[in-house]
Design an enzyme around this catalytic site. Structure first.
Site, PDB file in Angstrom:
ATOM      1  N   THR A 163       1.879  -4.651   4.191  1.00 28.55           N
ATOM      2  CA  THR A 163       1.533  -4.932   5.480  1.00 28.55           C
ATOM      3  C   THR A 163       1.070  -6.221   6.000  1.00 28.55           C
ATOM      4  OG1 THR A 163      -0.600  -3.775   5.607  1.00 28.55           O
ATOM      5  CG2 THR A 163       1.494  -2.407   6.466  1.00 28.55           C
ATOM      6  N   ASP A 164       0.475  -6.827   4.875  1.00 29.37           N
ATOM      7  CA  ASP A 164      -0.163  -8.083   5.222  1.00 29.37           C
ATOM      8  C   ASP A 164       0.935  -9.217   5.480  1.00 29.37           C
ATOM      9  OD1 ASP A 164      -2.445  -6.882   4.058  1.00 29.37           O
ATOM     10  OD2 ASP A 164      -2.861  -7.976   2.408  1.00 29.37           O
TER      11      ASP A 164
ATOM     12  N   THR B 121       0.941  -1.383   0.093  1.00 29.76           N
ATOM     13  CA  THR B 121       0.043   0.017   0.157  1.00 29.76           C
ATOM     14  C   THR B 121       0.740   1.312   0.000  1.00 29.76           C
ATOM     15  OG1 THR B 121      -1.835  -1.052   1.135  1.00 29.76           O
ATOM     16  CG2 THR B 121      -1.754   1.086   1.398  1.00 29.76           C
TER      17      THR B 121
ATOM     18  N   SER C 204       1.630  -7.735  -1.004  1.00 30.45           N
ATOM     19  CA  SER C 204       2.654  -8.588  -0.244  1.00 30.45           C
ATOM     20  C   SER C 204       2.168  -9.995   0.033  1.00 30.45           C
ATOM     21  CB  SER C 204       2.799  -7.921   1.079  1.00 30.45           C
ATOM     22  OG  SER C 204       1.868  -7.903   2.043  1.00 30.45           O
TER      23      SER C 204
HETATM   24  N1  ASP Z   1      -2.893  -4.332   2.736  1.00 30.03           N
HETATM   25  C1  ASP Z   1      -1.715  -4.464   2.300  1.00 30.03           C
HETATM   26  C2  ASP Z   1      -0.707  -3.278   2.672  1.00 30.03           C
HETATM   27  O1  ASP Z   1      -0.893  -2.769   3.695  1.00 30.03           O
HETATM   28  C3  ASP Z   1      -1.482  -4.729   0.901  1.00 30.03           C
HETATM   29  C4  ASP Z   1      -0.195  -5.419   1.021  1.00 30.03           C
HETATM   30  O2  ASP Z   1       0.195  -6.136   1.938  1.00 30.03           O
HETATM   31  O3  ASP Z   1       0.318  -5.623  -0.039  1.00 30.03           O
HETATM   32  O4  ASP Z   1       0.333  -2.934   2.117  1.00 30.03           O
END
Ligand code: ASP
Length: 340
Positions: free
Chosen positions: A100-101, A25, A68
């Protein structure tokens, strides 16, 4: 905060920091009629943070441009190798930006393999750059400040999110949305306040010796052990050729009695590691004696993950098996050292 001095090509001026972007993100923009997808590179990220000017020179690279969940082990190893080269050429440390995932997984793996005293700091964002209150710039600035902080040296891989500095061996994403999504059940190591990094505690003793970087691969799935489960999934995975198995056990690392025979069959063929799905505290050693509890499972050769979660246990077991470490005692030694 004292900028590190006297190393490498940036010695005459500002300290140099490597920034490896791996998608997520923090680099995502919204397409015209679609959702968020990765778009920015390291230079564009850094350009959005005026406070960086006068603090550090940034050397950037794009490792991957994905959400991710799609990060592969190879991507993490590419990031590791670029980061090692960059600190060997004089960088004060490395920032890795990541979705973050699975951020905690990349941070955990980098920490297993990182054998330099320079910090490697992983960060991301819960809001995309175009959203009101985007947290990416503040998180990236926090990560850079953490790299520049001399007290960060020797701590391996760290995670910085929402002005908190977390150890990579216990941080997890605990909410699906919200800038305070990251936490450790054992607390943060420190925080960022008025552009300074303040650690609450000194490193607690030497870090375990870094592991070799895998040259091969291994298949290590995670199996749940909820109420009413039997052993069919374990048997099916064994038949399908797993190299190792992690069980996300209940309580202190237990499975239903109906799973025990299959777990026993598995432990005779491949390393089987039992973690606790509680996410806090460690697995048991000698409290419960019923079938499927720790005393029974230990007697059957199952390894206990200690306080490592099933996600972390899978990564540790994968790293060992993919670099050819298969000896039962050697595998148990690593879990004992890192799961304490
Ligand atoms: N929700 C995710 C992020 O915070 C998407 C990911 O992990 O790429 O980046």
């Amino acid at each position: 905060m004292t900028p590190a001095a006297g190393r490498g090509p940036a010695a005459a001026g500002l300290p140099e920091i490597g920034v490896a972007t791996m998608g997520g993100t923090i680099v995502m923009l919204r397409g015209e009629d679609s959702g968020l997808t990765p778009a920015l590179d390291a230079a564009e990220l850094v350009a959005g943070i005026p406070e960086l000017a006068g603090r550090a020179e940034v050397r950037g690279t794009v490792i991957s441009h994905v959400g991710s969940p799609s990060i592969r082990f190879d991507d993490v190893i590419s990031t590791l190798r670029w980061s090692l080269r960059t600190v060997d050429e004089g960088a004060t440390g490395i920032v890795v930006t990541h979705g973050t995932d699975t951020l905690e997984e990349t941070a955990f793996l980098l920490d297993l393999w990182w054998d330099r005293s320079e910090p490697v700091v992983v960060t991301g964002a819960m809001r995309s750059p175009e959203e009101s209150g985007a947290d990416g710039p503040a998180n990236l600035l926090g990560a850079v400040l953490t790299v520049l902080e001399p007290e960060s040296r020797g701590r391996g891989a760290l995670v910085v999110m929402n002005d908190e500095v977390f150890p990579s061996d216990s941080v997890t994403k605990t909410r699906s949305f919200g800038v305070d999504a990251f936490a450790s059940p054992y607390g943060a190591l420190g925080r960022i306040c008025e552009a300074e990094v303040e650690y609450d505690r000194a490193p607690g003793g030497p870090r375990p010796a870094p592991l070799p970087v895998p040259e091969g691969d291994a298949w290590v799935p995670i199996v749940a052990a909820p109420l009413g489960e039997d052993g069919r999934v374990v048997d099916a995975l064994l038949d399908a050729g797993v190299d190792g198995l992690v069980i996300d056990g209940v309580g202190a690392g237990h499975v239903p009695e109906r799973m025990v025979a299959a777990v026993d069959r598995a432990a005779r063929r491949v390393p089987v590691v039992m973690a606790t799905r509680t996410r806090r505290g460690r697995t048991g050693r000698n409290t419960y004696g019923y079938p499927g509890a720790e005393i029974d499972l230990l007697q059957r050769g199952v390894l206990m993950a200690g306080r490592l979660t099933s996600i972390q246990s899978r990564l540790l077991l994968w790293s060992l098996l993919a670099s050819g470490v298969r000896d039962h005692d050697a595998v148990r030694g690593e879990f004992d050292r890192r799961g304490r």
